[in-house]
Design an enzyme around this catalytic site. Structure first.
Site, PDB file in Angstrom:
ATOM      1  N   SER A   1       0.821  -1.204   0.000  1.00 15.05           N
ATOM      2  CA  SER A   1       0.000   0.000   0.000  1.00 15.05           C
ATOM      3  C   SER A   1       0.859   1.259   0.000  1.00 15.05           C
ATOM      4  O   SER A   1       1.776   1.401   0.818  1.00 15.05           O
ATOM      5  CB  SER A   1      -0.915   0.025   1.222  1.00 15.05           C
ATOM      6  OG  SER A   1      -1.561   1.281   1.341  1.00 15.05           O
TER       7      SER A   1
ATOM      8  N   TRP B   1     -10.206   9.776  -5.325  1.00 18.08           N
ATOM      9  CA  TRP B   1      -9.890  10.415  -4.042  1.00 18.08           C
ATOM     10  C   TRP B   1      -8.434  10.227  -3.594  1.00 18.08           C
ATOM     11  O   TRP B   1      -8.001  10.834  -2.625  1.00 18.08           O
ATOM     12  CB  TRP B   1     -10.792   9.824  -2.962  1.00 18.08           C
ATOM     13  CG  TRP B   1     -10.669   8.322  -2.885  1.00 18.08           C
ATOM     14  CD1 TRP B   1      -9.745   7.603  -2.161  1.00 18.08           C
ATOM     15  CD2 TRP B   1     -11.444   7.357  -3.585  1.00 18.08           C
ATOM     16  NE1 TRP B   1      -9.900   6.248  -2.363  1.00 18.08           N
ATOM     17  CE2 TRP B   1     -10.948   6.069  -3.241  1.00 18.08           C
ATOM     18  CE3 TRP B   1     -12.521   7.436  -4.475  1.00 18.08           C
ATOM     19  CZ2 TRP B   1     -11.497   4.889  -3.744  1.00 18.08           C
ATOM     20  CZ3 TRP B   1     -13.063   6.260  -4.973  1.00 18.08           C
ATOM     21  CH2 TRP B   1     -12.551   5.005  -4.610  1.00 18.08           C
TER      22      TRP B   1
ATOM     23  N   GLU C   1      -9.532   5.437  -8.483  1.00 16.99           N
ATOM     24  CA  GLU C   1      -9.765   6.025  -7.165  1.00 16.99           C
ATOM     25  C   GLU C   1      -9.608   7.536  -7.285  1.00 16.99           C
ATOM     26  O   GLU C   1      -8.509   8.077  -7.176  1.00 16.99           O
ATOM     27  CB  GLU C   1      -8.791   5.459  -6.125  1.00 16.99           C
ATOM     28  CG  GLU C   1      -8.984   3.982  -5.834  1.00 16.99           C
ATOM     29  CD  GLU C   1      -8.180   3.498  -4.634  1.00 16.99           C
ATOM     30  OE1 GLU C   1      -7.398   4.293  -4.073  1.00 16.99           O
ATOM     31  OE2 GLU C   1      -8.337   2.330  -4.254  1.00 16.99           O
TER      32      GLU C   1
END
Length: 245
Positions: free
Chosen positions: A103, A164, A162
């Site tokens: 991540s 955001w 994504e």
């Protein structure tokens, strides 16, 4: 002229580290700071946080945009991943949640943002392509941020779009990535054509070089204003202001 020693253990450090299922996080995020006094639990690397606030101030965002998630430890990412699996199922989770160790949030260079409109979804916050959010998106490039996961690049990134999620890569890299239609994976590969010291990529007043890792330590020379980042894969990226090369 400065002599720079690039060590193998530094390959996972810097603003241009590539983190995904293939290249996992190799170092602990450094110089983490709170987003602000109102969101002390959300942290970012100091350089990303500084650039983010300059960006928000520059577009007059005020309280219209709020942070949702910044730095996450391995343990926090694992908890988020497992919770999403239980609540949303594997198909949804694989689309929007990176596996622990893969991540970008673990680098301190990524931030999830939301339009401040009441209840906010933690996994998929709303950051529409209109109004202040679109103003942020367009200005982000000038401050070193990219919209990291675009729907049209999901076959490469392995993450669905994504709107955001923004990633700090620094200037001029943000502008080059957008100008040439790359995702970060494509950009890191593209830079391998510009090998130090004889073949720079010149763009937006900078010269950018790829430095392949050679053994446990690689030595280079640079002068003027410059930065060096590992790519988290196989080398380093040297970025020099044109006037100083």
């Amino acid at each position: 002229m400065s002599m720079i020693k690039l060590k193998i253990e530094d390959i996972g450090k810097g603003s241009l580290v590539l983190v995904n299922k293939r290249f996992d996080v190799k170092t602990t995020a450094e110089e983490l700071v709170p987003f602000n006094e109102s969101f002390k639990n959300i942290t970012l690397s100091s350089k990303a946080n500084r650039a983010l606030h300059l960006l928000l101030d520059g577009i007059g965002a005020g309280k219209l945009i709020v942070p949702v998630s910044g730095y996450r430890s391995f343990e926090e990412q694992a908890e988020i991943y497992n919770t999403s699996l239980n609540e949303n199922g594997s198909e949804y989770t694989k689309k929007y949640v990176a596996i622990p160790g893969a991540s970008e949030h673990q680098t301190g260079l990524a931030i999830d943002l939301a339009l401040n409109e009441g209840e906010i979804d933690f996994i998929c916050p709303r950051f529409p392509r209109i109004g202040i959010c679109e103003k942020f998106r367009k200005a982000a490039l000038d401050y070193g941020f990219i919209e990291r996961y675009k729907e049209e690049k999901k076959t490469i990134t392995k993450i669905s779009g994504e709107e955001w999620h923004f990633r700090y890569v620094g200037f001029p890299h943000s502008k080059i990535i957008e100008e040439r239609g790359f995702c970060l994976e494509e950009y890191i590969e593209y830079l391998k054509d510009f090998v130090y010291p004889d073949k720079p990529l010149k763009s937006f007043g900078y010269a950018v070089y790829y430095i392949p890792l050679s053994g446990d330590e690689t030595k280079i020379e640079a002068e003027g204003s410059f930065t060096v980042s590992g790519n988290n894969a196989d080398g380093f990226i040297l970025t020099v202001k044109e006037s100083g090369i």
